[in-house]
Each structure stands twice: as structure tokens, then as C-alpha cells.
Design a protein around this motif. Sequence first.
Motif, PDB file in Angstrom:
ATOM      1  N   ARG A 172      -7.274   5.821  -4.396  1.00  0.00           N
ATOM      2  CA  ARG A 172      -8.407   6.361  -3.644  1.00  0.00           C
ATOM      3  C   ARG A 172      -8.088   7.725  -3.069  1.00  0.00           C
ATOM      4  O   ARG A 172      -7.007   7.938  -2.508  1.00  0.00           O
ATOM      5  CB  ARG A 172      -8.761   5.396  -2.514  1.00  0.00           C
ATOM      6  CG  ARG A 172      -9.964   5.789  -1.697  1.00  0.00           C
ATOM      7  CD  ARG A 172     -10.361   4.687  -0.738  1.00  0.00           C
ATOM      8  NE  ARG A 172      -9.479   4.606   0.409  1.00  0.00           N
ATOM      9  CZ  ARG A 172      -9.642   5.294   1.538  1.00  0.00           C
ATOM     10  NH1 ARG A 172     -10.649   6.117   1.675  1.00  0.00           N
ATOM     11  NH2 ARG A 172      -8.794   5.144   2.525  1.00  0.00           N
ATOM     12  N   ASP A 173      -9.039   8.631  -3.219  1.00  0.00           N
ATOM     13  CA  ASP A 173      -8.974   9.926  -2.544  1.00  0.00           C
ATOM     14  C   ASP A 173      -9.383   9.647  -1.103  1.00  0.00           C
ATOM     15  O   ASP A 173     -10.557   9.418  -0.805  1.00  0.00           O
ATOM     16  CB  ASP A 173      -9.935  10.916  -3.210  1.00  0.00           C
ATOM     17  CG  ASP A 173      -9.885  12.303  -2.590  1.00  0.00           C
ATOM     18  OD1 ASP A 173      -9.240  12.478  -1.536  1.00  0.00           O
ATOM     19  OD2 ASP A 173     -10.508  13.224  -3.164  1.00  0.00           O
ATOM     20  N   PRO A 210       6.218   7.646   0.025  1.00  0.00           N
ATOM     21  CA  PRO A 210       7.604   7.314  -0.324  1.00  0.00           C
ATOM     22  C   PRO A 210       7.614   6.497  -1.622  1.00  0.00           C
ATOM     23  O   PRO A 210       6.724   5.682  -1.857  1.00  0.00           O
ATOM     24  CB  PRO A 210       8.085   6.475   0.859  1.00  0.00           C
ATOM     25  CG  PRO A 210       7.192   6.859   1.996  1.00  0.00           C
ATOM     26  CD  PRO A 210       5.858   7.177   1.373  1.00  0.00           C
ATOM     27  N   GLY A 211       8.607   6.731  -2.460  1.00  0.00           N
ATOM     28  CA  GLY A 211       8.713   5.999  -3.713  1.00  0.00           C
ATOM     29  C   GLY A 211       9.002   4.523  -3.474  1.00  0.00           C
ATOM     30  O   GLY A 211       9.763   4.166  -2.579  1.00  0.00           O
ATOM     31  N   ALA A 265       0.844  -1.197   0.000  1.00  0.00           N
ATOM     32  CA  ALA A 265       0.000   0.000   0.000  1.00  0.00           C
ATOM     33  C   ALA A 265       0.876   1.244   0.000  1.00  0.00           C
ATOM     34  O   ALA A 265       1.849   1.333   0.747  1.00  0.00           O
ATOM     35  CB  ALA A 265      -0.920  -0.010   1.206  1.00  0.00           C
ATOM     36  N   LEU A 266       0.547   2.189  -0.862  1.00  0.00           N
ATOM     37  CA  LEU A 266       1.248   3.457  -0.952  1.00  0.00           C
ATOM     38  C   LEU A 266       0.307   4.525  -0.405  1.00  0.00           C
ATOM     39  O   LEU A 266      -0.771   4.742  -0.962  1.00  0.00           O
ATOM     40  CB  LEU A 266       1.622   3.773  -2.399  1.00  0.00           C
ATOM     41  CG  LEU A 266       2.462   2.720  -3.123  1.00  0.00           C
ATOM     42  CD1 LEU A 266       2.631   3.090  -4.588  1.00  0.00           C
ATOM     43  CD2 LEU A 266       3.812   2.565  -2.455  1.00  0.00           C
ATOM     44  N   THR A 267       0.698   5.171   0.695  1.00  0.00           N
ATOM     45  CA  THR A 267      -0.184   6.148   1.326  1.00  0.00           C
ATOM     46  C   THR A 267       0.573   7.416   1.705  1.00  0.00           C
ATOM     47  O   THR A 267       1.771   7.396   1.989  1.00  0.00           O
ATOM     48  CB  THR A 267      -0.843   5.576   2.594  1.00  0.00           C
ATOM     49  OG1 THR A 267       0.176   5.224   3.524  1.00  0.00           O
ATOM     50  CG2 THR A 267      -1.685   4.351   2.289  1.00  0.00           C
ATOM     51  N   SER A 268      -0.161   8.504   1.692  1.00  0.00           N
ATOM     52  CA  SER A 268       0.295   9.792   2.179  1.00  0.00           C
ATOM     53  C   SER A 268      -0.981  10.553   2.527  1.00  0.00           C
ATOM     54  O   SER A 268      -2.070  10.132   2.132  1.00  0.00           O
ATOM     55  CB  SER A 268       1.108  10.524   1.108  1.00  0.00           C
ATOM     56  OG  SER A 268       1.651  11.715   1.631  1.00  0.00           O
ATOM     57  N   TYR A 309       9.724   2.684 -10.687  1.00  0.00           N
ATOM     58  CA  TYR A 309       9.448   3.361  -9.418  1.00  0.00           C
ATOM     59  C   TYR A 309       8.018   3.877  -9.474  1.00  0.00           C
ATOM     60  O   TYR A 309       7.541   4.281 -10.538  1.00  0.00           O
ATOM     61  CB  TYR A 309      10.395   4.546  -9.222  1.00  0.00           C
ATOM     62  CG  TYR A 309      11.847   4.166  -9.288  1.00  0.00           C
ATOM     63  CD1 TYR A 309      12.561   3.887  -8.130  1.00  0.00           C
ATOM     64  CD2 TYR A 309      12.496   4.070 -10.511  1.00  0.00           C
ATOM     65  CE1 TYR A 309      13.899   3.527  -8.194  1.00  0.00           C
ATOM     66  CE2 TYR A 309      13.830   3.707 -10.580  1.00  0.00           C
ATOM     67  CZ  TYR A 309      14.533   3.433  -9.422  1.00  0.00           C
ATOM     68  OH  TYR A 309      15.847   3.077  -9.494  1.00  0.00           O
ATOM     69  N   MET A 310       7.351   3.887  -8.334  1.00  0.00           N
ATOM     70  CA  MET A 310       6.012   4.464  -8.299  1.00  0.00           C
ATOM     71  C   MET A 310       5.723   5.075  -6.946  1.00  0.00           C
ATOM     72  O   MET A 310       6.328   4.710  -5.934  1.00  0.00           O
ATOM     73  CB  MET A 310       4.948   3.443  -8.719  1.00  0.00           C
ATOM     74  CG  MET A 310       4.810   2.220  -7.902  1.00  0.00           C
ATOM     75  SD  MET A 310       3.700   0.951  -8.621  1.00  0.00           S
ATOM     76  CE  MET A 310       2.333   1.846  -9.244  1.00  0.00           C
ATOM     77  N   ARG A 311       4.779   6.042  -6.950  1.00  0.00           N
ATOM     78  CA  ARG A 311       4.335   6.680  -5.725  1.00  0.00           C
ATOM     79  C   ARG A 311       2.929   7.244  -5.937  1.00  0.00           C
ATOM     80  O   ARG A 311       2.530   7.541  -7.064  1.00  0.00           O
ATOM     81  CB  ARG A 311       5.304   7.774  -5.296  1.00  0.00           C
ATOM     82  CG  ARG A 311       5.487   8.892  -6.284  1.00  0.00           C
ATOM     83  CD  ARG A 311       6.610   9.808  -5.868  1.00  0.00           C
ATOM     84  NE  ARG A 311       6.789  10.896  -6.838  1.00  0.00           N
ATOM     85  CZ  ARG A 311       7.815  11.704  -6.852  1.00  0.00           C
ATOM     86  NH1 ARG A 311       8.782  11.572  -5.961  1.00  0.00           N
ATOM     87  NH2 ARG A 311       7.908  12.666  -7.743  1.00  0.00           N
ATOM     88  N   ALA A 312       2.193   7.383  -4.844  1.00  0.00           N
ATOM     89  CA  ALA A 312       0.842   7.942  -4.862  1.00  0.00           C
ATOM     90  C   ALA A 312       0.910   9.360  -4.302  1.00  0.00           C
ATOM     91  O   ALA A 312       1.584   9.591  -3.296  1.00  0.00           O
ATOM     92  CB  ALA A 312      -0.093   7.084  -4.022  1.00  0.00           C
TER      93      ALA A 312
END
Length: 137
Positions: free
Chosen positions: A63-64, A130-131, A31-34, A113-116
Amino acid sequence: MKKALAGLAAAGLILTAGGTAAAAWSASIPALTSGGVEFAEGQYKFNPAGVNHGAFEWAGRLRDANGGDGHNVYMQVRVEGHDWVRYNGKQKRSVWMHHSNWDGAQRYTINAYMRACRDRGSLRPDNCSPGQHFANH
């Protein structure tokens, strides 16, 4: 005879499409969260040379996570030494994404590489998870 052949051809197309949809993913994406954004249920694979451009193929739900803040969300993905590519989500919603990224100068991709991220407008910097680095060795 022609109807029977047409039926066989249609059945072959359905089976081929089903086999493509059921193609195995290599691994899960954590899971990529911020603040205000979440990417979950993610999966990825590195396609071999000659299959989908040897691309880094990924899918998951963006998801928003804070629909009341008035900001949109997006994913960023980059391969090899290229710039980030942006995939916009939908404000106040959750959307399923499935994309492929590759370097046209190479037969296959080995680093991605990916990030949200949450788009906070022009006056404040966006915040991103974080990437996450993926490698195919």
C-alpha cells in the motif's frame, strides 16, 4: 458418455484448482512499514524441492501509505546470495502481490529476505522498511 467424461474432467480441474488455492502457508509476514509504504496481510512458505522450483513463495498487500507525496512504492525480495528483485506497486493505491523467488542453481531455497520501499526519485535515496529474514531449516 463423452459428456459425462468431460463433466468429470472439468470437475477434477475445479477441485484441483481449489486445492491449490487453499494450500497452506507456512507463516505470516510481520507488517513491513517505512515512511509512505506498508506491506501487510503477508504470508510465506518455502516450497519443497520439485514444487514451484523449491521457491520462497510470498503474498500480501502493498500500500502507498502517503498518496499525496507523489512517490511510488515497491517490494524487494532476494534469495540466497542473489541481488534484490523489485516488484513495483501502484502510486496512490493498494495492490495484492503473490510471487515466487528461487535460485535456479539449487533444488530449493532456504534463505530469503524482503523489505517494503518508497521510491523517492533520483535525487533522494529511497526509504525502506528494515529487512525481514526468513529461513527454512
